[in-house]
Scaffold this active site. Structure first.
Site, PDB file in Angstrom:
ATOM      1  N   GLU A   1      -0.662  -2.242   5.125  1.00 38.00           N
ATOM      2  CA  GLU A   1       0.279  -2.190   6.251  1.00 38.00           C
ATOM      3  C   GLU A   1       0.148  -0.869   6.991  1.00 38.00           C
ATOM      4  O   GLU A   1       0.297  -0.802   8.204  1.00 38.00           O
ATOM      5  CB  GLU A   1       1.716  -2.374   5.756  1.00 38.00           C
ATOM      6  CG  GLU A   1       2.744  -2.556   6.876  1.00 38.00           C
ATOM      7  CD  GLU A   1       3.111  -1.283   7.611  1.00 38.00           C
ATOM      8  OE1 GLU A   1       3.284  -1.330   8.850  1.00 38.00           O
ATOM      9  OE2 GLU A   1       3.196  -0.207   6.973  1.00 38.00           O
TER      10      GLU A   1
ATOM     11  N   ASP B   1       0.806  -1.231   0.000  1.00 36.31           N
ATOM     12  CA  ASP B   1       0.000   0.000   0.000  1.00 36.31           C
ATOM     13  C   ASP B   1       0.834   1.274   0.000  1.00 36.31           C
ATOM     14  O   ASP B   1       1.982   1.304   0.429  1.00 36.31           O
ATOM     15  CB  ASP B   1      -0.979   0.006   1.180  1.00 36.31           C
ATOM     16  CG  ASP B   1      -0.299  -0.259   2.529  1.00 36.31           C
ATOM     17  OD1 ASP B   1       0.749  -0.935   2.560  1.00 36.31           O
ATOM     18  OD2 ASP B   1      -0.820   0.212   3.559  1.00 36.31           O
TER      19      ASP B   1
ATOM     20  N   ARG C   1      19.474  -6.651  13.270  1.00 37.93           N
ATOM     21  CA  ARG C   1      19.856  -7.033  14.631  1.00 37.93           C
ATOM     22  C   ARG C   1      18.871  -8.053  15.192  1.00 37.93           C
ATOM     23  O   ARG C   1      17.702  -8.034  14.813  1.00 37.93           O
ATOM     24  CB  ARG C   1      19.931  -5.805  15.548  1.00 37.93           C
ATOM     25  CG  ARG C   1      18.572  -5.220  15.896  1.00 37.93           C
ATOM     26  CD  ARG C   1      18.675  -3.795  16.423  1.00 37.93           C
ATOM     27  NE  ARG C   1      19.404  -3.662  17.656  1.00 37.93           N
ATOM     28  CZ  ARG C   1      18.854  -3.812  18.867  1.00 37.93           C
ATOM     29  NH1 ARG C   1      17.579  -4.120  18.986  1.00 37.93           N
ATOM     30  NH2 ARG C   1      19.570  -3.638  19.951  1.00 37.93           N
TER      31      ARG C   1
END
Ligand SMILES: [Zn+2]
Ligand SMILES: [Zn+2]
Length: 435
Positions: free
Chosen positions: A167, A101, A212
Site C-alpha cells: 500500500e 506492508d 463520513r
C-alpha cells in the site's frame, strides 16, 4: 456455548455455533477473539516487512485462513492473500481489505515487541517498522475472518478477505498493491458487490471511529519539474539564463493555485515542493534545476484541473525568463482520492455508531491529506473506508506521535472495536442486500 480450540500454530478458532442472528452474536465473538488478535498484532509488529516483501506476513495470514477452512489464494499481486467465506444462505459478496506492508522507519517506541528488523532500501540499510499500523489492520481482519467463520451458517452471501501488499508504494514499478490486485481479478470470481476497509489513526482516542460519506483521503500525485536555463558565471548572470531564480518563482507561483485559482469553498487542495536540486558551486549558475513535490486533492475534477494549472504555471514562468520547464506529473503512479460511496456510507452509519459504542463516539468531520490505494477498489465497486482511533486513554490525540513516526503507538484495546466493525459491516451488508 462457544468452545475455544487451540490448534498447532497457536491460532485460536471459535467453534461454529448457530442460533441467534449473526448480528447479535458477532459482538460477543469479537470480545472472545480479542486477546488472540492482540497477540497476532504483537507478532506481526515484531516482524515487519517492506512493500512487496511481505512474504512471512502473507504465510502467517494464509495459514490462519486455511485453518479456518476458507478457500485461500496466495501470490496475488506479489504477496497478496485472498480468501473466500461462503455463507449458509444465498446473497451478495462483500469484501474486507487489510494492507500488510511496513515502512523504512527505525522504531523508537521501547515496546517489548518493538521491531529490530532491518532491510536494504535503495543504497541504504534501514530499520523496518509497522509505523502506519498495518499490523493492526492484518490482525483485525484475521480476527474478523475468525468471527465471521463462526457465524458462517447464518451469513446471507459470501465474504472475500483481501490482504493486500504494497500500500505504501513501490514506485517506480508500473503497478502494485490495490491496483495490481484489481488487475489480477481480485474483485471477480466471485464478483464483489461492496468493499470496506479501515485505517488506525493516532489523532483520535482509542476505539473512536472517524467516518463520513464522500472524500476522506486525498489523491496523491508525484510532481517533478525540470527547469533548464543556460550555465554562466554567477558574477555575470546576464550571460546565461538562471534556472535557480526560475525555480524559486515557480515554487511561489504554484502556491497561487490553491490561494488564487481554485474555489476554496468547494474543496481543499495542496501542492508542495519537497526537493530542489541544482548547481555544484557558489559562483556558477547551473544549466538545470530539478524540483520534486506532491499534489493533493479530494475531487477528480480538481485533480485534473491541478495537473493543467501546475503545468501551465511552471512552463509559462520559465518561458517568461527565457528558460524551459518540463513538468512530469505521475498520475499513473499516483493514488486517486479515497471517496466513500455516499449511499453505502449513509446506509451503514447506524452500524458504525453501534460498533463504536454510540453516535458520540463517531467523528464525522475526519479527513486526511494522506492518501490510500483503497481508492482503486472504490473506483471499481462501492466502498467505505473509515478511521479507527488508537491513542490510549490518558494521552492527547492532538500530540500523539502520528502515523509514520518512529514513536507511533497502537492501543491494543482498539483492536476489538476494529474486529467488531469489520465483521458487523460485512454481516449487515449481506443481510440488508440478501435476495
Ligand atoms: Zn502509511
Ligand atoms: Zn497506512
Amino acid at each position: 456455548m462457544r468452545n475455544w480450540m487451540r490448534i498447532c500454530s497457536g491460532l485460536v478458532v471459535l467453534a461454529n455455533v448457530s442460533g441467534a442472528a449473526p448480528i447479535e452474536r458477532i459482538d460477543s465473538l469479537a470480545t472472545e477473539v480479542a486477546p488472540a488478535v492482540i497477540a497476532w498484532r504483537h507478532h506481526l509488529h515484531a516482524h515487519p516487512e517492506l512493500s512487496n516483501q511481505e512474504e512471512q506476513t502473507a504465510a502467517y495470514v494464509a495459514t490462519h485462513l486455511r485453518e479456518l477452512g476458507l478457500e485461500v489464494q496466495t501470490g496475488v499481486a506479489g504477496h497478496g492473500v485472498v480468501a473466500v467465506l461462503r455463507g449458509g444462505k444465498p446473497g451478495p459478496v462483500v469484501a474486507l481489505r487489510a494492507d500488510m506492508d511496513a515502512l523504512p522507519v527505525t522504531e523508537d517506541t521501547g515496546l517489548p515487541y518493538a521491531s529490530t528488523v532491518t532491510a536494504d532500501y535503495g543504497d541504504k540499510t534501514v530499520g523496518v517498522m509497522h509505523a502506519c499500523g498495518h499490523d493492526a489492520h492484518v490482525a483485525i481482519l484475521m480476527g474478523a475472518a475468525e468471527v465471521l467463520t463462526a457465524v458462517r451458517a447464518d451469513l446471507a452471501g459470501s465474504v472475500k478477505f483481501i490482504f493486500q501488499p504494497a500500500e505504501e508504494g513501490a514506485w517506480p514499478a508500473p503497478a502494485w498493491g490495490a491496483k495490481q490486485m484489481i488487475q489480477e481479478g481480485v474483485l471477480e470470481d466471485p464478483k464483489v458487490d461492496a468493499i470496506f476497509g479501515l485505517h488506525v489513526w493516532s489523532s483520535m482516542p482509542s476505539g473512536v471511529i472517524g467516518f463520513r460519506p464522500g472524500a476522506v483521503m486525498a489523491s496523491s500525485d508525484f510532481l517533478r519539474i525540470t527547469v533548464r536555463g543556460r550555465q554562466t558565471h554567477a558574477a555575470a548572470p546576464w550571460a546565461g539564463v538562471d534556472p535557480i531564480t526560475v525555480a524559486a518563482q515557480i515554487t511561489l507561483g504554484l502556491q497561487t493555485i490553491a490561494s488564487r485559482q481554485v474555489n476554496i469553498l468547494h474543496t481543499p487542495s495542496v501542492v508542495s515542493i519537497g526537493t530542489i536540486h541544482g548547481g555544484d558551486r557558489n559562483n556558477i549558475i547551473p544549466d538545470e534545476v530539478e524540483m520534486t513535490g506532491t499534489i493533493r486533492t479530494y475531487d477528480p475534477a480538481v485533480r485534473a484541473e491541478y495537473h493543467a494549472r501546475v503545468t501551465r504555471t511552471a512552463e509559462r514562468i520559465a518561458e517568461a525568463a527565457g528558460a524551459t520547464a518540463e513538468v512530469y506529473i505521475g498520475a499513473d503512479t499516483g493514488y486517486a482520492a479515497t471517496i466513500n460511496d455516499t449511499g453505502l456510507a449513509e446506509e451503514m452509519t447506524d452500524v458504525i455508531a453501534r460498533v463504536a459504542g454510540g453516535a458520540e463516539r463517531v467523528k464525522r468531520d475526519v479527513r486526511s491529506t494522506g492518501s490510500e490505494d483503497f481508492s482503486f477498489f472504490q473506483q471499481a465497486v462501492p466502498g467505505v473506508f473509515f478511521f479507527l482511533g488508537v491513542t490510549a486513554e490518558g494521552q492527547d490525540p492532538a500530540t500523539a506521535a502520528p502515523n509514520h513516526s518512529p514513536r507511533f503507538l497502537v492501543d491494543d484495546a482498539a483492536l476489538e472495536t476494529g474486529v467488531r466493525a469489520m465483521a458487523q459491516l460485512a454481516a449487515e451488508y449481506l443481510e440488508r442486500h440478501a435476495p
